[in-house]
Structures are given as structure tokens and as C-alpha cells.
Design a protein around this motif. Structure first.
Motif, PDB file in Angstrom:
ATOM      1  N   HIS A  21      31.634   9.377  -9.222  1.00  0.00           N
ATOM      2  CA  HIS A  21      32.576  10.555  -8.759  1.00  0.00           C
ATOM      3  C   HIS A  21      32.041  10.991  -7.363  1.00  0.00           C
ATOM      4  O   HIS A  21      32.824  10.973  -6.469  1.00  0.00           O
ATOM      5  CB  HIS A  21      32.369  11.808  -9.532  1.00  0.00           C
ATOM      6  N   GLY A  22      30.766  11.022  -7.196  1.00  0.00           N
ATOM      7  CA  GLY A  22      30.303  11.371  -6.009  1.00  0.00           C
ATOM      8  C   GLY A  22      30.553  10.428  -4.799  1.00  0.00           C
ATOM      9  O   GLY A  22      30.971  10.597  -3.790  1.00  0.00           O
ATOM     10  N   LYS A  52      21.027   1.047  -5.933  1.00  0.00           N
ATOM     11  CA  LYS A  52      21.914  -0.199  -6.542  1.00  0.00           C
ATOM     12  C   LYS A  52      23.476   0.444  -6.562  1.00  0.00           C
ATOM     13  O   LYS A  52      24.068  -0.292  -6.688  1.00  0.00           O
ATOM     14  CB  LYS A  52      21.456  -0.071  -7.950  1.00  0.00           C
ATOM     15  N   ASP A  53      23.823   1.459  -5.589  1.00  0.00           N
ATOM     16  CA  ASP A  53      25.131   1.840  -5.313  1.00  0.00           C
ATOM     17  C   ASP A  53      25.393   1.617  -3.911  1.00  0.00           C
ATOM     18  O   ASP A  53      24.951   2.362  -3.130  1.00  0.00           O
ATOM     19  CB  ASP A  53      25.379   3.287  -5.721  1.00  0.00           C
ATOM     20  N   PRO A  54      26.221   0.628  -3.490  1.00  0.00           N
ATOM     21  CA  PRO A  54      26.420   0.286  -1.938  1.00  0.00           C
ATOM     22  C   PRO A  54      27.453   1.236  -1.385  1.00  0.00           C
ATOM     23  O   PRO A  54      27.529   1.298  -0.220  1.00  0.00           O
ATOM     24  CB  PRO A  54      26.729  -1.251  -1.973  1.00  0.00           C
ATOM     25  N   THR A  55      28.074   1.867  -2.270  1.00  0.00           N
ATOM     26  CA  THR A  55      29.220   2.493  -1.667  1.00  0.00           C
ATOM     27  C   THR A  55      29.094   3.622  -0.899  1.00  0.00           C
ATOM     28  O   THR A  55      29.499   3.765   0.153  1.00  0.00           O
ATOM     29  CB  THR A  55      30.159   3.258  -2.779  1.00  0.00           C
ATOM     30  N   VAL A  56      27.954   4.628  -1.044  1.00  0.00           N
ATOM     31  CA  VAL A  56      27.318   5.721  -0.427  1.00  0.00           C
ATOM     32  C   VAL A  56      26.364   5.308   0.959  1.00  0.00           C
ATOM     33  O   VAL A  56      26.928   5.742   2.047  1.00  0.00           O
ATOM     34  CB  VAL A  56      26.300   6.544  -1.021  1.00  0.00           C
ATOM     35  N   SER A  76      21.366  12.047  -0.026  1.00  0.00           N
ATOM     36  CA  SER A  76      20.288  12.833  -0.402  1.00  0.00           C
ATOM     37  C   SER A  76      19.887  13.188  -1.597  1.00  0.00           C
ATOM     38  O   SER A  76      18.881  13.207  -2.108  1.00  0.00           O
ATOM     39  CB  SER A  76      20.202  13.939   0.619  1.00  0.00           C
ATOM     40  N   ARG A  77      20.939  13.525  -2.556  1.00  0.00           N
ATOM     41  CA  ARG A  77      20.757  13.908  -3.803  1.00  0.00           C
ATOM     42  C   ARG A  77      20.676  12.754  -4.689  1.00  0.00           C
ATOM     43  O   ARG A  77      19.706  12.841  -5.659  1.00  0.00           O
ATOM     44  CB  ARG A  77      22.361  14.576  -4.133  1.00  0.00           C
ATOM     45  N   ALA A  78      21.011  11.842  -4.401  1.00  0.00           N
ATOM     46  CA  ALA A  78      20.507  10.504  -5.053  1.00  0.00           C
ATOM     47  C   ALA A  78      19.190   9.967  -4.850  1.00  0.00           C
ATOM     48  O   ALA A  78      18.505   9.359  -5.738  1.00  0.00           O
ATOM     49  CB  ALA A  78      21.582   9.307  -4.768  1.00  0.00           C
ATOM     50  N   LYS A  79      18.612  10.068  -3.459  1.00  0.00           N
ATOM     51  CA  LYS A  79      17.629   9.551  -3.296  1.00  0.00           C
ATOM     52  C   LYS A  79      16.408  10.028  -3.812  1.00  0.00           C
ATOM     53  O   LYS A  79      15.036   9.622  -3.999  1.00  0.00           O
ATOM     54  CB  LYS A  79      17.410   9.440  -1.788  1.00  0.00           C
ATOM     55  N   GLY A  80      16.396  11.537  -4.250  1.00  0.00           N
ATOM     56  CA  GLY A  80      15.360  12.163  -4.716  1.00  0.00           C
ATOM     57  C   GLY A  80      14.157  12.431  -3.791  1.00  0.00           C
ATOM     58  O   GLY A  80      14.348  12.825  -2.647  1.00  0.00           O
ATOM     59  N   ARG A  81      12.891  12.183  -4.145  1.00  0.00           N
ATOM     60  CA  ARG A  81      11.631  12.237  -3.350  1.00  0.00           C
ATOM     61  C   ARG A  81      11.350  10.982  -2.586  1.00  0.00           C
ATOM     62  O   ARG A  81      10.441  11.071  -1.676  1.00  0.00           O
ATOM     63  CB  ARG A  81      10.529  12.467  -4.367  1.00  0.00           C
TER      64      ARG A  81
END
Length: 320
Positions: free
Chosen positions: A3-4, A153-157, A137-142
């Protein structure tokens, strides 16, 4: 994350469509090569977002007899196509147009129109960039940004993030080129800016192609996931050792896992089957992205013999 990812792509698609129309109108009105390159850049970006959405739709199809592991990898294919288009169309046309302007420089009429359009485009691009950055930034974590891109693994963002970053840099280059041409009266500054924009797009395309190539040919799951599963399996009293674990992403949220385990020799066949089912359920419960788990019962000795046999075959083929 799906969704993001769509939210990021829709935001970029809407922004780039409006920006492309505005840039082409300004380029036609003023005769600026840099502005024409920027219009081509935005048009390519618009098409790229359409391809990413198409890839997401295609990759969501259910597995069938022809593709028993599903169509998740198709998203990686279309992301790779996006990188090629940025290089071939965006960078190629921008550099060509810039060289033409360098060879036959001509003045830019009504530069104020270009400056206004570039300013508005920068605002729109920045808005889309902020949305992409927040999602990334939300997906990358620390993790650091570089590590997050390498491990994503998600090339879209990250594709949209790279595109928007290149777009904003291109706008600044176009602004600088037009401003330099206006102040100095040197007409080839406009063409030089167009070439520089093409170089930026080419560099972005090469980086995206490199990252998506790794996904397309198959990348392992995150080290954290692998380490946790190893601990889970090793803690089971029925397992005396892990011979081998292999993982591969078939999509952003689709992991294939293969385990070769050495079970306690005192267990019955039924107990091995029960343990296998329990381990599979525990792994999938902990990591929903692990869609398929294949567990092989094999003694450590036989596994080593098989590895040695494969090594000999590879050596023989290499010598041949």
C-alpha cells in the motif's frame, strides 16, 4: 508495504504528469534545450511510474501450473526495464539535445517563463520526494540509507526516490544553466545544462540497474531472518544439526526457504513428519513473508558427500 509503495508511485505519477506538460509548454514557448530535456525527463518518469504500477499488478497474480512459485519476480523485471528506459530515453535524448544546442547555440526567449516553471516543478518534485523519503525511512529501520537500498527487496520505493532525487538535481542544473546564459549572454550554457542533466540521468539509471539486477537474478533473505530461523530450528530437540539453509526472494514479500536438517536417529518417520510440520508452521508464523518452506531430512555425512560430489563436478566443468 504494498500500500505504501502504491501511494509513493501515485504521488510521483500525478506530479510528473503535470510537470511534464508544463515543461514542454515552456520549452516550446522559449526554445530552451535544458527545459526540453527536463520535459523529456518528466515524461520518462511518468511512463516509469506507469510501468511500476503495471509490474505490481502483474506480480500479484496467483501461482499456476506454468509458474508454480508465482509471478513476484515480474516486479523486478519491470523495475529493471524502468532503469533501462531512464538511461536510453531520458539520458540519451537529453545528451543529444544538449550537444545539438552546443553545436548550434541560439538564444532563449522569455527566460522568466522558464524560471517560473522550474520553480513550480521543484516544489511539486519536492513534495513527491518527501512522500517517497518518508516511506523509505519507515521501511529502512535502523539501517543506514545505503545499507537499506542494498538490502531492500522492494524496488518500487527506492526507484521513485532515486528518480525524484535526480529530478530535483536536474531542475537545479537547468536553473543554473539558464541563469548563466542570461547573465553572461553565452548561449551554449543552456546546451551544457542539458548534457549535464543527461549525465545525471545516466548515473541514476546505472545505479538502479545494478540494484534491480541483483533482485532479478535472486537475492537471499535478510541476515536477521536467516539467523533467527537458524536459532529456532537448532532449539528443537528433534534436530541434531542444520546441514544447509538457502533462501531467495521471489518478490518483496515472498521468500522461498529450503532447509536440509539432520534429525535425531531415534525418531520414528512419523515423529520426523510432525517435527517438519511444526517447524514450517513456526517459521511462517514468525515471518509471514516466508511463503514456502521445504525441509529435507538428510544425515550430515550424506550431505557432506553430496557437497563434495557437486564440488568435483563444478571443478571438472570449469577445467573443461
Amino acid at each position: 508495504m504494498a500500500h505504501g509503495s502504491k501511494k509513493v508511485i501515485y504521488a510521483a505519477l500525478a506530479g510528473n504528469t503535470l510537470i511534464a506538460i508544463t515543461k514542454f509548454a515552456a520549452a516550446t514557448f522559449t526554445g530552451s534545450s535544458a527545459m526540453l530535456s527536463e520535459g523529456i525527463h518528466s515524461l520518462v518518469d511518468t511512463g516509469n511510474q506507469g510501468l511500476l504500477l503495471y509490474g505490481m499488478k502483474r506480480s500479484a497474480r496467483k501461482a499456476d501450473s506454468e509458474h508454480p512459485f508465482g509471478y513476484g519476480v515480474e516486479l523486478y523485471f519491470w523495475a529493471f526495464v524502468v532503469a533501462i528506459l531512464i538511461f536510453a530515453v531520458g539520458a540519451g535524448v537529453s545528451i543529444y539535445e544538449g550537444i545539438q544546442k552546443l553545436l548550434e547555440p541560439h538564444p532563449v526567449s522569455d527566460p522568466l517563463v522558464n524560471f517560473i516553471v522550474l520553480g513550480l516543478a521543484f516544489v511539486f518534485e519536492a513534495a513527491a520526494w518527501v512522500i517517497a523519503l518518508r516511506e523509505f525511512s519507515r521501511a529502512k529501520g535502523r539501517r543506514s540509507y545505503i545499507a537499506a537500498v542494498r538490502q531492500s527487496k522492494d524496488p518500487t520505493v527506492f526507484t521513485v526516490l532515486f528518480e525524484d532525487s535526480a529530478a530535483m538535481l536536474g531542475l537545479l542544473i537547468a536553473f543554473a544553466g539558464l541563469l548563466a546564459a542570461e547573465i553572461t549572454g553565452i548561449e551554449w550554457f543552456d546546451g551544457a545544462a542539458s548534457v549535464a542533466i543527461g549525465v545525471v540521468l545516466g548515473g541514476t539509471a546505472i545505479l538502479l540497474a545494478y540494484e534491480t539486477k541483483g533482485l532479478l537474478i535472486g537475492e537471499a533473505a535478510a541476515p536477521e531472518l536467516v539467523a533467527t530461523v537458524e536459532r529456532m530450528v537448532s532449539a528443537d530437540h528433534a534436530v541434531t544439526g542444520i546441514n544447509e539453509m538457502r533462501t531467495m526472494h521471489l518478490g518483496p514479500h515472498d521468500v522461498l526457504m529450503v532447509l536440509s536438517l539432520d534429525f535425531n536417529d531415534m525418531l520414528s518417520a512419523g515423529e520426523v513428519e510432525e517435527t517438519t510440520s511444526d517447524l514450517e508452521a513456526a517459521i511462517k508464523s514468525r515471518y509471514p513473508d516466508v511463503r514456502r518452506v521445504f525441509i529435507e531430512a538428510q544425515s550430515r555425512r550424506r550431505h557432506r558427500q553430496e557437497q563434495e560430489r557437486e564440488a568435483r563436478m563444478l571443478a571438472e566443468n570449469g577445467e573443461a
